[in-house]
Design a protein around this motif. Structure first.
Motif, PDB file in Angstrom:
ATOM      1  N   TRP A  99      39.225 -31.677  -3.162  1.00 30.99           N
ATOM      2  CA  TRP A  99      39.088 -30.638  -2.145  1.00 30.99           C
ATOM      3  C   TRP A  99      37.776 -29.881  -2.347  1.00 30.99           C
ATOM      4  N   ALA A 100      36.879 -30.471  -3.134  1.00 27.13           N
ATOM      5  CA  ALA A 100      35.545 -29.905  -3.390  1.00 27.13           C
ATOM      6  C   ALA A 100      35.613 -28.507  -3.982  1.00 27.13           C
ATOM      7  N   GLU A 101      36.611 -28.269  -4.821  1.00 22.20           N
ATOM      8  CA  GLU A 101      36.737 -26.989  -5.515  1.00 22.20           C
ATOM      9  C   GLU A 101      36.282 -27.146  -6.960  1.00 22.20           C
ATOM     10  N   GLY A 102      35.791 -26.067  -7.527  1.00 25.02           N
ATOM     11  CA  GLY A 102      35.432 -26.098  -8.933  1.00 25.02           C
ATOM     12  C   GLY A 102      36.683 -26.043  -9.796  1.00 25.02           C
ATOM     13  N   ASN A 103      36.717 -26.848 -10.828  1.00 24.94           N
ATOM     14  CA  ASN A 103      37.887 -26.875 -11.705  1.00 24.94           C
ATOM     15  C   ASN A 103      37.715 -25.845 -12.816  1.00 24.94           C
ATOM     16  N   THR A 104      37.842 -24.580 -12.432  1.00 29.47           N
ATOM     17  CA  THR A 104      37.655 -23.488 -13.372  1.00 29.47           C
ATOM     18  C   THR A 104      38.930 -22.666 -13.484  1.00 29.47           C
ATOM     19  N   VAL A 105      39.068 -22.005 -14.616  1.00 30.84           N
ATOM     20  CA  VAL A 105      40.230 -21.143 -14.836  1.00 30.84           C
ATOM     21  C   VAL A 105      40.092 -19.888 -13.984  1.00 30.84           C
ATOM     22  N   SER A 120      40.160 -12.182 -11.541  1.00 29.71           N
ATOM     23  CA  SER A 120      38.963 -12.996 -11.289  1.00 29.71           C
ATOM     24  C   SER A 120      38.202 -12.466 -10.072  1.00 29.71           C
ATOM     25  N   LYS A 121      38.953 -12.039  -9.054  1.00 34.37           N
ATOM     26  CA  LYS A 121      38.315 -11.445  -7.872  1.00 34.37           C
ATOM     27  C   LYS A 121      37.580 -10.177  -8.262  1.00 34.37           C
ATOM     28  N   LEU A 122      38.206  -9.381  -9.123  1.00 33.55           N
ATOM     29  CA  LEU A 122      37.584  -8.139  -9.588  1.00 33.55           C
ATOM     30  C   LEU A 122      36.327  -8.431 -10.402  1.00 33.55           C
ATOM     31  N   GLU A 123      36.366  -9.475 -11.227  1.00 31.99           N
ATOM     32  CA  GLU A 123      35.173  -9.870 -11.982  1.00 31.99           C
ATOM     33  C   GLU A 123      34.026 -10.224 -11.036  1.00 31.99           C
ATOM     34  N   GLY A 124      34.367 -10.874  -9.922  1.00 33.66           N
ATOM     35  CA  GLY A 124      33.345 -11.236  -8.945  1.00 33.66           C
ATOM     36  C   GLY A 124      32.704 -10.006  -8.311  1.00 33.66           C
ATOM     37  N   ILE A 125      33.526  -8.998  -8.015  1.00 32.54           N
ATOM     38  CA  ILE A 125      32.996  -7.760  -7.439  1.00 32.54           C
ATOM     39  C   ILE A 125      32.095  -7.054  -8.437  1.00 32.54           C
ATOM     40  N   GLY A 163      32.912 -12.885 -19.908  1.00 31.40           N
ATOM     41  CA  GLY A 163      33.987 -12.671 -18.956  1.00 31.40           C
ATOM     42  C   GLY A 163      35.325 -12.918 -19.621  1.00 31.40           C
ATOM     43  N   LEU A 164      36.394 -12.789 -18.850  1.00 29.21           N
ATOM     44  CA  LEU A 164      37.739 -12.986 -19.388  1.00 29.21           C
ATOM     45  C   LEU A 164      37.907 -14.351 -20.034  1.00 29.21           C
ATOM     46  N   LYS A 165      37.292 -15.376 -19.428  1.00 24.66           N
ATOM     47  CA  LYS A 165      37.444 -16.737 -19.957  1.00 24.66           C
ATOM     48  C   LYS A 165      36.941 -16.847 -21.390  1.00 24.66           C
ATOM     49  N   ASP A 166      35.943 -16.062 -21.729  1.00 22.36           N
ATOM     50  CA  ASP A 166      35.405 -16.094 -23.092  1.00 22.36           C
ATOM     51  C   ASP A 166      36.382 -15.468 -24.079  1.00 22.36           C
ATOM     52  N   ILE A 167      37.069 -14.417 -23.667  1.00 19.05           N
ATOM     53  CA  ILE A 167      38.062 -13.782 -24.525  1.00 19.05           C
ATOM     54  C   ILE A 167      39.271 -14.696 -24.700  1.00 19.05           C
ATOM     55  N   LYS A 190      39.243 -17.894 -24.588  1.00 17.16           N
ATOM     56  CA  LYS A 190      38.825 -18.994 -25.473  1.00 17.16           C
ATOM     57  C   LYS A 190      38.954 -18.586 -26.936  1.00 17.16           C
ATOM     58  N   VAL A 191      38.571 -17.344 -27.250  1.00 15.69           N
ATOM     59  CA  VAL A 191      38.693 -16.858 -28.618  1.00 15.69           C
ATOM     60  C   VAL A 191      40.165 -16.796 -29.034  1.00 15.69           C
ATOM     61  N   LEU A 192      41.005 -16.277 -28.139  1.00 18.78           N
ATOM     62  CA  LEU A 192      42.425 -16.159 -28.444  1.00 18.78           C
ATOM     63  C   LEU A 192      43.071 -17.527 -28.629  1.00 18.78           C
ATOM     64  N   GLU A 193      42.670 -18.479 -27.773  1.00 16.85           N
ATOM     65  CA  GLU A 193      43.200 -19.836 -27.915  1.00 16.85           C
ATOM     66  C   GLU A 193      42.799 -20.446 -29.244  1.00 16.85           C
ATOM     67  N   GLY A 194      41.588 -20.132 -29.701  1.00 14.96           N
ATOM     68  CA  GLY A 194      41.130 -20.684 -30.968  1.00 14.96           C
ATOM     69  C   GLY A 194      41.873 -20.136 -32.168  1.00 14.96           C
TER      70      GLY A 194
END
Length: 206
Positions: free
Chosen positions: A99-105, A111-116, A194-198, A200-204
């Protein structure tokens, strides 16, 4: 798993392919019983290709395999949800999904708030005198003030959250918690994260 392969005359059931981490739907394929068994045996998703009229392992030509994580069967026993770890873009046109979407978390509204917040950060790179009157905002003013001011605000909101946590007013506690999270997102963006970086740390750590 009692899959009803006989429900359709061709013996095929739809297989919805979903990234096990991002939860993005990547593509749709079809499996017969043989394709299902081979998928489970090899741990690489295999379909029955209606155009090739044979079993077809995704990635046998492109090298981008779908590594099996889990398979779920729907309530009617005739549709599969296949969770995978893809090696790369899944669509034959080169996009992450069909569907031509990015495969991102994504994290919903956060995420919308991060964009703003990111858009306000970019605006702060424009000289104040060159901005439109309605482009000035609280968030932009924080980015204008710099990292020290942003960090200070996070500290202030953290203290206020702790104070409200010791009282019994849930409404005030939730509002201060929201203020803390909001300013923390601004601080993350100011530091280039961003949130994804945090996450990633928690997952590690687990």
């Amino acid at each position: 798993m009692n899959i009803d392969f006989n429900k359709n005359s061709d013996g095929l059931v739809p297989a919805i392919i979903q990234d096990s981490i991002t939860k993005k739907v990547l593509m749709l394929g079809y499996m017969n019983e043989e394709a299902f068994l081979k998928t489970n045996q090899t741990k690489k998703v295999t379909f029955y290709s209606r155009t090739k009229e044979r079993l077809w392992t995704k990635g046998e030509e492109s090298g981008i395999f779908l590594h099996l994580v889990n398979i779920k069967l729907d309530c009617d026993n005739d549709t599969l949800l296949v969770e995978v770890n893809p090696e790369g873009p899944v669509c034959h046109k080169g996009t992450d999904t069909c569907w031509a979407e990015g495969n991102t978390v994504e994290y919903g509204f956060l995420s919308k708030l991060e964009g703003i917040i990111e858009s306000r950060q970019k605006l702060s790179e424009t000289e104040p005198g060159l901005r439109k009157e309605n482009e000035n905002s609280y968030v932009t003013s924080l980015f204008d003030a710099g990292i020290n001011k942003i960090a200070q605000k996070v500290g202030e909101e953290a203290v206020e959250t702790v104070i409200e946590a010791k009282d019994d007013n849930d409404d005030l506690f939730l509002n201060e918690s929201a203020d803390l999270l909001f300013h923390y997102l601004i601080l993350l963006k100011a530091k280039g994260f961003g949130l994804k970086d945090i996450v990633k740390v928690l997952e590690g750590r687990h």
